[in-house]
Motif scaffolding. Structure first.
Motif, PDB file in Angstrom:
ATOM      1  N   VAL A 153       0.846  -1.195   0.000  1.00 40.46           N
ATOM      2  CA  VAL A 153       0.000   0.000   0.000  1.00 40.46           C
ATOM      3  C   VAL A 153       0.883   1.248   0.000  1.00 40.46           C
ATOM      4  O   VAL A 153       1.927   1.282   0.661  1.00 40.46           O
ATOM      5  CB  VAL A 153      -0.914   0.021   1.244  1.00 40.46           C
ATOM      6  N   ILE A 154       0.480   2.279  -0.742  1.00 43.50           N
ATOM      7  CA  ILE A 154       1.209   3.549  -0.726  1.00 43.50           C
ATOM      8  C   ILE A 154       0.590   4.464   0.333  1.00 43.50           C
ATOM      9  O   ILE A 154      -0.574   4.867   0.209  1.00 43.50           O
ATOM     10  CB  ILE A 154       1.192   4.245  -2.096  1.00 43.50           C
ATOM     11  N   PRO A 155       1.354   4.793   1.384  1.00 40.21           N
ATOM     12  CA  PRO A 155       0.845   5.756   2.372  1.00 40.21           C
ATOM     13  C   PRO A 155       0.876   7.163   1.775  1.00 40.21           C
ATOM     14  O   PRO A 155       1.887   7.575   1.204  1.00 40.21           O
ATOM     15  CB  PRO A 155       1.852   5.641   3.527  1.00 40.21           C
ATOM     16  N   ILE A 156      -0.225   7.873   1.900  1.00 40.56           N
ATOM     17  CA  ILE A 156      -0.278   9.277   1.477  1.00 40.56           C
ATOM     18  C   ILE A 156      -0.431  10.107   2.748  1.00 40.56           C
ATOM     19  O   ILE A 156      -1.454  10.042   3.429  1.00 40.56           O
ATOM     20  CB  ILE A 156      -1.425   9.539   0.498  1.00 40.56           C
ATOM     21  N   ILE A 157       0.597  10.860   3.055  1.00 40.02           N
ATOM     22  CA  ILE A 157       0.650  11.624   4.303  1.00 40.02           C
ATOM     23  C   ILE A 157       0.405  13.100   4.022  1.00 40.02           C
ATOM     24  O   ILE A 157       0.932  13.652   3.051  1.00 40.02           O
ATOM     25  CB  ILE A 157       2.019  11.437   4.994  1.00 40.02           C
TER      26      ILE A 157
END
Length: 254
Positions: free
Chosen positions: A122-126
């Motif tokens: 999963v790509i974390p978007i912060i």
């Protein structure tokens, strides 16, 4: 596998008071290629701008900015989700403030969450929690926030994609003979004390916040790249082909 934080600013993500969807698409395409050989964390500005597309509040009022951020955050995430979905990539949102990284227990929990997301593809978007915090909205410190993210997630590199394509030996808007400093090993103290000069309606930093982020990371031996978010050819050359053509690399390495 190398862990890379990619930060994209509001000036890149917005155009004419709207989300620049084609630029977002190009960014997602790049991140898809990047994650083949790297773990990728995305730090994204743009919530206030996204909110403004739906409700035209006066952005000079802090409470309005916070309201716009709360409106815009799901809009922004929805657009990212749809674009990453074309590559069958799942995204996740993590909202933080700079203060979270000043508390050991909170920063550890952030890293644990990021580790779990990355280990599951999963790509974390912060993003900064603009709806409840005031410091980042006033100071415009998403550049510094991305540096905190890089440090506290044990990342190896921060890439800042900006309307500022590199660090120059003098202001390129004033001097036609300004030259790009391709590799920078240290930053003069006086450069860090200059007044910030943002370029965009939604941008609140300018070169100063980028230099502060780079200086912070240099003290921990973490590299940073500053390059154009409008034209990704330079960062593609560097990250996908190992050819440093444009942009500035801040590094302690010789």
């Amino acid at each position: 596998m190398r862990r890379v934080v990619v930060k994209v600013g509001s000036a890149v993500l917005t155009e004419n008071d709207a989300i620049a969807l084609e630029r977002m698409r190009t960014l997602v395409d790049f991140l898809f290629e990047l994650r083949k050989t790297n773990e990728v964390i995305l730090v994204s500005s743009g919530a206030v701008a996204a909110g403004y597309t739906e409700l035209k509040l006066d952005r000079s009022v802090l409470q309005n900015k916070q309201a716009l951020a709360s409106i815009g955050q799901p809009i922004l995430m929805n657009k990212y989700s749809k674009k990453f979905a074309t590559y069958d990539i799942l995204t996740a949102q993590i909202l933080v403030t700079a203060a979270n990284f000043n508390i050991e227990d909170e920063s550890r929990k952030i890293k644990d969450t990021v580790d779990t997301l990355l280990s599951n593809g999963v790509i974390p978007i912060i993003n900064e929690n603009d709806a409840t915090t005031t410091k980042e909205l006033v100071v415009g410190d998403n550049d510094q926030l991305s540096a905190y993210v890089a440090k506290h997630t044990a990342s190896n590199l921060l890439i800042i994609l900006s309307d500022i394509d590199a660090y120059y030996d003098k202001d390129p808007r004033k001097f036609s003979d300004a030259k790009i400093l391709k590799i920078v090993n240290s930053i003069d103290k006086e450069e860090l004390e200059k007044e910030a000069n943002p370029n965009s309606t939604f941008a609140t930093g300018g070169i100063l916040t980028k230099l502060k982020a780079a200086n912070y990371l240099l003290t921990y031996g973490i590299d940073m790249v500053l390059t154009s978010g409008y034209d990704l050819s330079d960062i593609k050359s560097l990250m996908l082909e190992n050819r440093h053509i444009g942009g500035t690399l801040f590094t302690k390495a010789g």
